[in-house]
Design a protein around this motif. Structure first.
Motif, PDB file in Angstrom:
ATOM      1  N   LEU A 145     -10.947 -15.707 -35.857  1.00 41.13           N
ATOM      2  CA  LEU A 145     -10.082 -14.949 -34.723  1.00 41.13           C
ATOM      3  C   LEU A 145     -10.629 -13.575 -34.681  1.00 41.13           C
ATOM      4  CD1 LEU A 145      -6.617 -15.867 -35.505  1.00 41.13           C
ATOM      5  CD2 LEU A 145      -8.222 -17.110 -33.986  1.00 41.13           C
ATOM      6  N   SER A 146     -10.908 -13.018 -33.383  1.00 41.72           N
ATOM      7  CA  SER A 146     -11.404 -11.594 -33.235  1.00 41.72           C
ATOM      8  C   SER A 146     -10.238 -10.804 -33.532  1.00 41.72           C
ATOM      9  CB  SER A 146     -11.527 -11.691 -31.856  1.00 41.72           C
ATOM     10  OG  SER A 146     -10.569 -11.650 -31.117  1.00 41.72           O
ATOM     11  N   PRO A 147     -10.220  -9.509 -33.791  1.00 45.23           N
ATOM     12  CA  PRO A 147      -9.309  -8.486 -33.994  1.00 45.23           C
ATOM     13  C   PRO A 147      -8.443  -8.634 -32.816  1.00 45.23           C
ATOM     14  CG  PRO A 147     -11.414  -7.691 -34.720  1.00 45.23           C
ATOM     15  CD  PRO A 147     -11.603  -8.976 -33.783  1.00 45.23           C
ATOM     16  N   GLU A 148      -8.653  -8.778 -31.554  1.00 48.32           N
ATOM     17  CA  GLU A 148      -7.874  -9.037 -30.392  1.00 48.32           C
ATOM     18  C   GLU A 148      -6.881  -9.948 -30.517  1.00 48.32           C
ATOM     19  OE1 GLU A 148     -11.067  -6.330 -29.853  1.00 48.32           O
ATOM     20  OE2 GLU A 148     -11.083  -8.190 -30.385  1.00 48.32           O
ATOM     21  N   MET A 149      -7.510 -11.207 -30.736  1.00 45.73           N
ATOM     22  CA  MET A 149      -6.663 -12.293 -31.071  1.00 45.73           C
ATOM     23  C   MET A 149      -5.613 -12.057 -32.267  1.00 45.73           C
ATOM     24  SD  MET A 149      -9.461 -15.543 -30.926  1.00 45.73           S
ATOM     25  CE  MET A 149     -10.050 -15.999 -29.151  1.00 45.73           C
ATOM     26  N   VAL A 150      -6.137 -11.757 -33.421  1.00 50.34           N
ATOM     27  CA  VAL A 150      -4.943 -11.367 -34.326  1.00 50.34           C
ATOM     28  C   VAL A 150      -4.027 -10.431 -33.852  1.00 50.34           C
ATOM     29  CG1 VAL A 150      -4.898 -10.382 -36.882  1.00 50.34           C
ATOM     30  CG2 VAL A 150      -6.727 -11.841 -36.208  1.00 50.34           C
ATOM     31  N   GLU A 151      -4.417  -9.453 -33.366  1.00 50.25           N
ATOM     32  CA  GLU A 151      -3.044  -8.646 -32.840  1.00 50.25           C
ATOM     33  C   GLU A 151      -2.165  -9.130 -31.914  1.00 50.25           C
ATOM     34  OE1 GLU A 151      -2.858  -4.269 -30.558  1.00 50.25           O
ATOM     35  OE2 GLU A 151      -4.861  -5.134 -30.850  1.00 50.25           O
ATOM     36  N   LYS A 152      -2.870  -9.866 -30.962  1.00 51.98           N
ATOM     37  CA  LYS A 152      -2.027 -10.644 -30.018  1.00 51.98           C
ATOM     38  C   LYS A 152      -1.008 -11.591 -30.564  1.00 51.98           C
ATOM     39  CE  LYS A 152      -1.798 -12.802 -25.517  1.00 51.98           C
ATOM     40  NZ  LYS A 152      -2.672 -13.566 -24.305  1.00 51.98           N
ATOM     41  N   LEU A 153      -1.385 -12.401 -31.475  1.00 48.79           N
ATOM     42  CA  LEU A 153      -0.503 -13.490 -32.265  1.00 48.79           C
ATOM     43  C   LEU A 153       0.445 -12.643 -33.019  1.00 48.79           C
ATOM     44  CD1 LEU A 153      -2.610 -16.370 -33.593  1.00 48.79           C
ATOM     45  CD2 LEU A 153      -0.651 -16.448 -31.961  1.00 48.79           C
ATOM     46  N   ASN A 154       0.081 -11.608 -33.634  1.00 49.32           N
ATOM     47  CA  ASN A 154       1.011 -10.809 -34.505  1.00 49.32           C
ATOM     48  C   ASN A 154       1.964 -10.147 -33.665  1.00 49.32           C
ATOM     49  OD1 ASN A 154      -0.348 -11.588 -37.026  1.00 49.32           O
ATOM     50  ND2 ASN A 154      -1.230  -9.507 -37.086  1.00 49.32           N
ATOM     51  N   GLN A 155       1.537  -9.811 -32.651  1.00 44.58           N
ATOM     52  CA  GLN A 155       2.727  -9.136 -31.551  1.00 44.58           C
ATOM     53  C   GLN A 155       3.523 -10.254 -31.063  1.00 44.58           C
ATOM     54  OE1 GLN A 155       0.254  -7.263 -28.376  1.00 44.58           O
ATOM     55  NE2 GLN A 155       0.205  -5.412 -29.739  1.00 44.58           N
ATOM     56  N   ILE A 156       3.127 -11.285 -30.715  1.00 42.73           N
ATOM     57  CA  ILE A 156       4.004 -12.616 -30.260  1.00 42.73           C
ATOM     58  C   ILE A 156       4.994 -12.918 -31.301  1.00 42.73           C
ATOM     59  CG2 ILE A 156       3.996 -14.774 -29.452  1.00 42.73           C
ATOM     60  CD1 ILE A 156       1.484 -14.540 -28.003  1.00 42.73           C
ATOM     61  N   THR A 157       4.338 -13.030 -32.586  1.00 39.11           N
ATOM     62  CA  THR A 157       5.106 -13.450 -33.411  1.00 39.11           C
ATOM     63  C   THR A 157       6.325 -12.509 -33.916  1.00 39.11           C
ATOM     64  OG1 THR A 157       3.345 -14.672 -34.691  1.00 39.11           O
ATOM     65  CG2 THR A 157       5.339 -14.272 -36.319  1.00 39.11           C
ATOM     66  N   GLU A 158       6.053 -11.135 -33.782  1.00 38.33           N
ATOM     67  CA  GLU A 158       6.986 -10.178 -34.324  1.00 38.33           C
ATOM     68  C   GLU A 158       8.033 -10.113 -33.193  1.00 38.33           C
ATOM     69  OE1 GLU A 158       7.159  -5.265 -34.648  1.00 38.33           O
ATOM     70  OE2 GLU A 158       5.132  -6.213 -34.383  1.00 38.33           O
ATOM     71  N   GLN A 159       7.886 -10.294 -31.910  1.00 35.55           N
ATOM     72  CA  GLN A 159       8.398 -10.304 -30.872  1.00 35.55           C
ATOM     73  C   GLN A 159       9.551 -11.714 -30.900  1.00 35.55           C
ATOM     74  OE1 GLN A 159       6.849 -10.753 -26.888  1.00 35.55           O
ATOM     75  NE2 GLN A 159       8.749 -10.632 -25.897  1.00 35.55           N
ATOM     76  N   LYS A 160       8.797 -12.930 -31.194  1.00 41.31           N
ATOM     77  CA  LYS A 160       9.720 -14.113 -31.361  1.00 41.31           C
ATOM     78  C   LYS A 160      10.527 -14.005 -32.350  1.00 41.31           C
ATOM     79  CE  LYS A 160       7.884 -17.038 -28.196  1.00 41.31           C
ATOM     80  NZ  LYS A 160       8.607 -17.736 -27.084  1.00 41.31           N
ATOM     81  N   LEU A 161      10.216 -13.416 -33.715  1.00 39.52           N
ATOM     82  CA  LEU A 161      11.013 -13.631 -34.632  1.00 39.52           C
ATOM     83  C   LEU A 161      12.220 -12.345 -34.916  1.00 39.52           C
ATOM     84  CD1 LEU A 161       8.561 -14.537 -37.486  1.00 39.52           C
ATOM     85  CD2 LEU A 161       9.877 -15.933 -36.020  1.00 39.52           C
ATOM     86  N   GLN A 162      12.169 -11.452 -33.964  1.00 40.48           N
ATOM     87  CA  GLN A 162      12.896 -10.090 -34.101  1.00 40.48           C
ATOM     88  C   GLN A 162      14.203 -10.487 -34.203  1.00 40.48           C
ATOM     89  OE1 GLN A 162      12.019  -7.621 -30.866  1.00 40.48           O
ATOM     90  NE2 GLN A 162      13.072  -5.756 -31.951  1.00 40.48           N
ATOM     91  N   GLY A 163      15.138 -10.130 -35.198  1.00 42.89           N
ATOM     92  CA  GLY A 163      16.563 -10.263 -35.170  1.00 42.89           C
ATOM     93  C   GLY A 163      17.005 -11.557 -35.838  1.00 42.89           C
ATOM     94  N   THR A 164      16.045 -12.520 -36.271  1.00 43.29           N
ATOM     95  CA  THR A 164      16.355 -13.708 -36.756  1.00 43.29           C
ATOM     96  C   THR A 164      16.453 -13.788 -38.120  1.00 43.29           C
ATOM     97  OG1 THR A 164      13.827 -14.408 -37.129  1.00 43.29           O
ATOM     98  CG2 THR A 164      14.821 -14.691 -34.881  1.00 43.29           C
ATOM     99  N   GLY A 165      16.221 -12.832 -38.865  1.00 45.47           N
ATOM    100  CA  GLY A 165      16.059 -12.859 -40.311  1.00 45.47           C
ATOM    101  C   GLY A 165      14.979 -13.359 -41.015  1.00 45.47           C
ATOM    102  N   PHE A 166      14.015 -13.868 -40.224  1.00 44.60           N
ATOM    103  CA  PHE A 166      13.031 -14.693 -40.863  1.00 44.60           C
ATOM    104  C   PHE A 166      11.654 -14.045 -40.573  1.00 44.60           C
ATOM    105  CE2 PHE A 166       9.601 -17.815 -39.929  1.00 44.60           C
ATOM    106  CZ  PHE A 166       9.299 -18.627 -41.381  1.00 44.60           C
ATOM    107  N   ASN A 167      10.625 -14.350 -41.636  1.00 43.76           N
ATOM    108  CA  ASN A 167       9.347 -13.678 -41.177  1.00 43.76           C
ATOM    109  C   ASN A 167       8.353 -14.600 -42.026  1.00 43.76           C
ATOM    110  OD1 ASN A 167       8.768 -12.460 -43.971  1.00 43.76           O
ATOM    111  ND2 ASN A 167      10.725 -11.532 -43.377  1.00 43.76           N
ATOM    112  N   PHE A 168       6.842 -14.415 -41.747  1.00 37.55           N
ATOM    113  CA  PHE A 168       6.090 -15.174 -42.395  1.00 37.55           C
ATOM    114  C   PHE A 168       5.610 -14.527 -43.828  1.00 37.55           C
ATOM    115  CE2 PHE A 168       6.031 -17.309 -38.071  1.00 37.55           C
ATOM    116  CZ  PHE A 168       6.058 -18.547 -38.495  1.00 37.55           C
ATOM    117  N   ASP A 169       5.814 -13.421 -43.983  1.00 33.38           N
ATOM    118  CA  ASP A 169       5.565 -12.672 -45.072  1.00 33.38           C
ATOM    119  C   ASP A 169       5.656 -13.111 -46.503  1.00 33.38           C
ATOM    120  OD1 ASP A 169       4.382 -10.939 -43.427  1.00 33.38           O
ATOM    121  OD2 ASP A 169       5.887  -9.432 -43.471  1.00 33.38           O
TER     122      ASP A 169
END
Length: 335
Positions: free
Chosen positions: A311-335
């Protein structure tokens, strides 16, 4: 467990199942469609992009499947450790039935030992074969939690679900590689860029990925005795602890004698990527008449963090942004 003659003879579906299949065939043309990553068209069904066989299987489960208290459903989004989790669950449940030196996993792919639930129902157009299996029934699925009937999800006295998730960046890379192994030769390879765009939009087999994960996560929070939620990375990091946790959840905890005999370590070793991928049965690249893919296609690297090689840095950033947005307020993370 007998692994030969694994597939039963095809039966004519009963009237009830025939009606369900008819309803499904009438429903499919009315659903939004998208091209799939490998074989089938994808259909948007109850918020998810599902192949036609998955929808048929889901409808048969909803209309006709009778769950039992001892049923174990091994659930995953594709390419999150499905083969590994099947092997672990099978080995834990059947650890007193087989010697580790002559184990079914030396002779059969985990796909053959833990039935692909919706795939079987689609193939035979009926629940009769699954209905006839002895308990405990081990069944594997990619279906989202929300697609199962409430008699399976709300009733704490029947069936348990074991779910494993994985970093979406590794899921995407693994799924892209898998797709290009499976795509018919007459189709051009699926480019990384096209697959990435589809994945980010949620358009991939059983996607959106994040909704799939959150469905099982929320169920595990609400009913921890009903749904065990695991992270691929945790199982890689602490396999002994995770296997003990699995056995406890499944109602078959390891005894002090088993601990002294290092049974847990034997199961971890038996089910490791290195062990499974080096079995002769899993080196086969030829497909069977029942599956259009070879056993070797289920083993690539099994590593954590392989996404950095693709993955390119741009791809990583986009996936991370989507993940953060989708998981916001759920109490779950992939860390």
């Amino acid at each position: 467990m007998e692994t030969s003659n694994f597939f039963p003879s095809v039966e004519i579906p009963n009237e009830g199942c025939q009606k369900t299949l008819k309803n499904c065939n009438e429903l499919l043309p009315t659903l939004p469609q998208s091209k799939a990553w490998w074989f089938d068209q994808l259909f948007q069904y109850q918020g998810f992009w599902i192949p036609s066989f998955g929808i048929r299987g889901s409808m048969l489960i909803n209309d006709h499947f009778k769950p039992r208290p001892t049923d174990i459903i091994v659930a995953t989004f594709p390419k999150c450790g499905t083969t590994w989790l099947r092997a672990l669950v099978f080995s834990i449940i059947n650890r007193n039935s087989f010697d580790f030196s002559d184990h079914p996993l030396h002779k059969a792919n985990p796909q053959e030992l833990v039935l692909f639930f919706e795939g079987y129902l689609h193939r035979y157009g009926s629940t009769s074969f699954v209905d006839g299996l002895p308990s405990p029934r081990l069944l594997s699925t990619h279906l989202p939690y929300s697609l199962f009937p409430t008699r399976m999800t709300d009733d704490t006295s029947v069936c348990r679900f074991v779910y494993i998730c994985r970093d979406p960046k590794d899921v995407f890379v693994s799924k892209w590689h898998f797709a290009n192994k499976l795509r018919p030769k007459e189709l051009p390879p699926l480019s990384l860029e096209e697959a990435f765009d589809l994945f980010c939009k949620g358009v991939s087999e059983y996607g959106p990925f994040w909704d799939h994960v959150l469905g099982y996560w929320e169920a595990s929070v609400e009913s921890p005795k009903k749904v065990l939620f695991l992270k691929y990375e945790d199982v890689k990091k602490e396999p002994l602890g995770c296997v003990r946790k699995l056995a406890e959840f499944l109602g078959v905890p390891f005894t002090p004698e088993e601990e002294n005999n290092e049974t847990v370590a034997e199961i971890v070793k038996l089910c490791s990527f290195e062990s499974l991928s080096n079995q002769n049965v899993n080196k086969s690249q030829t497909s069977s008449g029942e599956r259009p893919i070879g056993n070797s296609d289920f083993f690539r690297k099994g590593e954590v963090g392989d996404w950095v090689n693709h993955l390119s840095p741009e791809m990583v950033e986009k996936l991370n942004q989507i993940t953060e947005q989708k998981l916001q307020g759920t109490g779950f993370n992939f860390d």
